[in-house]
Design an enzyme around this catalytic site. Structure first.
Site, mmCIF file in Angstrom:
data_model
loop_
_atom_site.group_PDB
_atom_site.id
_atom_site.type_symbol
_atom_site.label_atom_id
_atom_site.label_comp_id
_atom_site.label_asym_id
_atom_site.label_seq_id
_atom_site.Cartn_x
_atom_site.Cartn_y
_atom_site.Cartn_z
ATOM 1 C CB THR A 191 7.793 11.886 -20.580
ATOM 2 O OG1 THR A 191 6.932 11.329 -21.582
ATOM 3 C CG2 THR A 191 8.016 13.361 -20.896
ATOM 4 C CE LYS A 202 4.701 12.364 -24.440
ATOM 5 N NZ LYS A 202 5.051 11.199 -23.621
ATOM 6 C CE LYS A 207 -16.186 35.234 -37.854
ATOM 7 N NZ LYS A 207 -17.046 34.379 -36.955
#
Length: 287
Positions: free
Chosen positions: A94, A169, A245
């Site tokens: 990466t 990525k 909610k």
């Protein structure tokens, strides 16, 4: 199909990925700075070499799984000293997409294809051949890497041209680590409420395995607002209403317990807009 594959970097991800290539026809050449990690591969029939340049001289497809951008640049430069035209260099690390573009520019002058091919799924995914690979590169290079990548991955996506795999990525990991931060916030709330947070973790893992977790809403091909007559409007509007909610109830609990929940507050404000259907009544009332 029988081209020799090289693998550079046999760390926590690279080693299980490369192990999946040992039985592949064509041969495997491995390289790492630590001799001890090479021994099991040699015993299993792979050829071990001392330098990335030697991998470049022997392999037609070369996978690179090193630590960071600087190491990627150094390894690619060394491969280019010896690699033959037509070789495909695939970087699984990466890295920055700018580093991917720079490496591709260096490769093109030598007649070598470059793909950025980061992976998702961790070491367990690699061990079981269940990784996802996001490939940035030419269509021809993608076709060249699909077969060897198929030994350690069961999802191989052609994300686009060089750099697209890395950008995908980074987007995927943004979700990953923001989710981790949200998990930490949820644990703080649960702990303050006197709950067993290991039991909460078991519930989260169980339900996410069934529902798909955050990926379950990532089905549209655009982030543009959803028109009221669109198929998705009622579905995502329902998701928004449930989410607002539950988030408001969690925030109320946090207020009673004195626990700050900044991500929950941000999520309540942004959920409807992020889904493309606008804020619901609960978010509007709190704003």
């Amino acid at each position: 199909m029988s081209a020799t594959v090289g693998f550079i970097g046999l760390g926590s991800m690279g080693a299980p990925m490369a192990q999946r290539l040992l039985d592949r026809p064509g041969g495997l050449v491995v390289c790492d700075t630590r001799p001890e990690v090479l021994e099991p591969f040699v015993t299993a029939g792979a050829e071990a070499v001392d330098a990335a340049a030697e991998v470049g001289a022997r392999a037609a497809v070369i996978s690179v799984a090193v630590v960071n951008d600087a190491q990627v640049r150094a390894v690619v430069a060394e491969i280019l000293r010896t690699a033959r035209p037509g070789t495909v260099v695939a970087v699984h690390s990466t890295i920055s997409d700018e580093t991917a573009h720079a490496a591709a520019a260096e490769c093109v002058g030598a007649g070598i294809e470059f793909v950025d091919a980061p992976v998702s799924g961790g070491a367990p995914g690699a061990q079981h051949g269940k990784l996802a690979v996001m490939v940035g590169g030419s269509a021809a290079a993608f076709e060249r890497v699909r077969e060897p990548f198929g030994h350690f991955a069961d999802l191989i996506v052609h994300a686009g041209p060089v750099g697209a795999g890395t950008r995908m990525k980074l987007a995927r990991n943004l979700l990953h680590f923001v989710s981790f931060t949200a998990a930490a916030e949820a644990q703080r709330l649960a702990e303050a409420a006197g709950l067993d947070i290991t039991a909460l973790g078991a519930v989260v893992r169980h339900s996410d395995a069934v529902t798909g977790g955050p990926g379950a809403i990532m089905l549209r091909d655009t982030t543009a607002p959803v028109a009221p007559d669109d198929f998705w409007y009622s579905i995502l509007g329902h998701v928004r209403d449930l989410g607002e909610k539950d988030l408001s109830l969690a925030l109320a609990l946090g207020e009673r317990l004195g626990i700050e929940l900044p991500l929950a507050r941000m999520a309540l404000d942004a959920l409807g807009t992020g889904l493309g259907v606008g804020s619901g009544d609960i978010a509007k009332e709190r704003s």
